[in-house]
Design a protein around this motif. Structure first.
Motif, mmCIF file in Angstrom:
data_model
loop_
_atom_site.group_PDB
_atom_site.id
_atom_site.type_symbol
_atom_site.label_atom_id
_atom_site.label_comp_id
_atom_site.label_asym_id
_atom_site.label_seq_id
_atom_site.Cartn_x
_atom_site.Cartn_y
_atom_site.Cartn_z
ATOM 1 N N THR A 116 0.805 -1.487 -0.029
ATOM 2 C CA THR A 116 -0.054 0.137 -0.160
ATOM 3 C C THR A 116 0.792 1.580 0.157
ATOM 4 N N GLU A 117 0.343 2.328 -0.409
ATOM 5 C CA GLU A 117 0.935 3.586 -0.399
ATOM 6 C C GLU A 117 0.735 4.446 0.970
ATOM 7 N N SER A 118 -0.599 3.997 1.590
ATOM 8 C CA SER A 118 -0.790 4.891 2.847
ATOM 9 C C SER A 118 -0.022 4.400 4.103
ATOM 10 N N ALA A 119 -0.030 5.317 4.879
ATOM 11 C CA ALA A 119 0.828 5.029 6.234
ATOM 12 C C ALA A 119 0.132 5.650 7.472
ATOM 13 N N TYR A 120 0.152 5.274 8.538
ATOM 14 C CA TYR A 120 -0.545 5.515 9.764
ATOM 15 C C TYR A 120 0.531 5.661 10.729
ATOM 16 N N CYS A 121 0.469 6.980 11.830
ATOM 17 C CA CYS A 121 1.174 7.208 12.823
ATOM 18 C C CYS A 121 0.584 6.634 14.085
ATOM 19 N N VAL A 122 1.157 5.696 14.538
ATOM 20 C CA VAL A 122 0.529 5.104 15.851
ATOM 21 C C VAL A 122 1.681 5.516 16.986
ATOM 22 N N ARG A 123 1.052 6.196 17.904
ATOM 23 C CA ARG A 123 1.705 6.623 19.263
ATOM 24 C C ARG A 123 1.367 5.587 20.326
ATOM 25 N N VAL A 124 2.324 5.333 21.101
ATOM 26 C CA VAL A 124 2.214 4.283 22.119
ATOM 27 C C VAL A 124 2.909 5.033 23.404
ATOM 28 N N THR A 125 2.119 5.230 24.487
ATOM 29 C CA THR A 125 2.623 5.628 25.956
ATOM 30 C C THR A 125 2.495 4.647 26.687
ATOM 31 N N LEU A 126 3.418 4.284 27.756
ATOM 32 C CA LEU A 126 3.228 3.326 28.686
ATOM 33 C C LEU A 126 2.962 3.990 30.095
ATOM 34 N N THR A 127 2.098 3.518 30.883
ATOM 35 C CA THR A 127 2.211 3.923 32.284
ATOM 36 C C THR A 127 2.259 2.861 33.221
ATOM 37 N N LEU A 128 2.729 3.154 34.224
ATOM 38 C CA LEU A 128 3.086 1.817 35.207
ATOM 39 C C LEU A 128 1.589 1.315 35.749
ATOM 40 N N ASP A 129 1.507 0.144 35.917
ATOM 41 C CA ASP A 129 0.198 -0.603 36.145
ATOM 42 C C ASP A 129 0.178 -0.491 37.667
ATOM 43 N N ASP A 130 -0.933 0.109 38.269
ATOM 44 C CA ASP A 130 -0.850 0.165 39.763
ATOM 45 C C ASP A 130 -1.354 -1.176 40.341
ATOM 46 N N GLN A 131 -1.892 -1.873 39.496
ATOM 47 C CA GLN A 131 -2.687 -3.443 40.002
ATOM 48 C C GLN A 131 -2.109 -4.447 39.296
ATOM 49 N N PRO A 132 -0.771 -4.622 39.145
ATOM 50 C CA PRO A 132 -0.251 -5.888 38.328
ATOM 51 C C PRO A 132 -0.631 -7.067 38.707
ATOM 52 N N PRO A 133 -0.830 -8.288 37.925
ATOM 53 C CA PRO A 133 -0.938 -9.361 38.091
ATOM 54 C C PRO A 133 0.260 -9.833 38.996
ATOM 55 N N VAL A 134 0.084 -10.602 39.827
ATOM 56 C CA VAL A 134 1.044 -11.160 40.963
ATOM 57 C C VAL A 134 1.704 -12.461 40.220
ATOM 58 N N LEU A 135 2.986 -12.481 39.957
ATOM 59 C CA LEU A 135 3.728 -13.578 39.501
ATOM 60 C C LEU A 135 4.082 -14.427 40.354
ATOM 61 N N LEU A 136 5.087 -13.878 41.325
ATOM 62 C CA LEU A 136 5.703 -14.608 42.510
ATOM 63 C C LEU A 136 5.407 -13.797 43.479
ATOM 64 N N PRO A 137 4.209 -14.709 44.457
ATOM 65 C CA PRO A 137 3.748 -14.058 45.579
ATOM 66 C C PRO A 137 4.661 -13.722 46.731
ATOM 67 N N GLU A 138 6.069 -14.521 46.755
ATOM 68 C CA GLU A 138 6.841 -14.463 47.822
ATOM 69 C C GLU A 138 7.881 -13.272 47.512
ATOM 70 N N ASP A 139 7.772 -12.768 46.274
ATOM 71 C CA ASP A 139 8.666 -11.318 46.060
ATOM 72 C C ASP A 139 7.399 -10.109 46.357
ATOM 73 N N VAL A 140 7.304 -9.939 47.332
ATOM 74 C CA VAL A 140 6.484 -8.638 47.859
ATOM 75 C C VAL A 140 7.260 -7.379 47.591
ATOM 76 N N ASP A 141 8.397 -7.462 47.919
ATOM 77 C CA ASP A 141 9.233 -6.181 47.953
ATOM 78 C C ASP A 141 9.965 -6.106 46.783
ATOM 79 N N LEU A 142 9.554 -5.855 45.517
ATOM 80 C CA LEU A 142 10.329 -5.861 44.109
ATOM 81 C C LEU A 142 10.978 -4.593 44.183
ATOM 82 N N PRO A 143 11.940 -4.367 43.402
ATOM 83 C CA PRO A 143 12.625 -3.242 43.333
ATOM 84 C C PRO A 143 11.532 -2.194 42.521
ATOM 85 N N PRO A 144 12.029 -0.810 42.712
ATOM 86 C CA PRO A 144 11.098 -0.226 41.911
ATOM 87 C C PRO A 144 11.489 -0.155 40.425
ATOM 88 N N PRO A 145 10.214 0.074 39.606
ATOM 89 C CA PRO A 145 10.788 0.068 38.056
ATOM 90 C C PRO A 145 11.589 1.262 37.643
#
Length: 165
Positions: A116-145
């Motif tokens: 195709t000759e058309s194009a689109y501009c897609v903008r993606v921003t990320l925000t920290l998930d305040d309620q992430p799924p728990v992967l490892l319950p024993e790791d409660v004190d994860l380092p800050p992202p």
């Protein structure tokens, strides 16, 4: 041509296979019908394996809609063009291959295809998930992202027509 001829005759190419007889009107019609059917199938396969302008636009709209608000385990740094390409493929619109999301200098990703000759501009921003799924319950004190540290982020995506500036 004669109707006395059989529709199928043995091949004269040294095999014992039967082939359509071009001297019989039904055999000739089968030869033409088979050829037209094969050509139609080739055109159909070509149409399904290439992007049209409308398909790309619909796939970008659907992909951005699905990407917006979705959680991802990623980093802030680096290219997120693969997230955009994956969302467009998962939309189910178009052939699903051949989508290119190139990172633009001013931010965003220019989405296009070779078909195709058309194009689109897609903008993606990320925000920290305040309620992430728990992967490892024993790791409660994860380092800050950090920018280069994996964490759960929620994507926010928008698009506009044309290449990213």
């Amino acid at each position: 041509m004669s109707e006395d001829e059989p529709v199928f005759v043995r091949s004269r190419w040294g095999t014992s296979r039967y082939v359509y007889n071009h001297r019989n009107p039904v055999g000739l019609a089968l030869i033409l019908l088979t050829s037209l059917l094969a050509i139609g199938m080739l055109f159909g396969l070509h149409a399904e394996s290439t992007w049209s302008e409308g398909e790309l636009g619909d796939a970008v709209r659907e992909g951005v809609r699905d990407l917006d608000g979705r959680g991802h385990y990623t980093t802030l740094e680096g290219s997120h063009g693969l997230l955009v390409e994956e969302a467009i493929r998962e939309s189910g619109i178009g052939p699903g291959h051949g989508v290119d999301a190139r990172e633009a200098e001013g931010g965003g990703y220019t989405v296009s295809t070779e078909d195709t000759e058309s194009a689109y501009c897609v903008r993606v921003t990320l925000t920290l998930d305040d309620q992430p799924p728990v992967l490892l319950p024993e790791d409660v004190d994860l380092p800050p992202p950090g920018p280069d540290r994996l964490a759960f982020y929620v994507t926010h995506a928008t698009f506009s027509e044309g290449s990213c500036p």
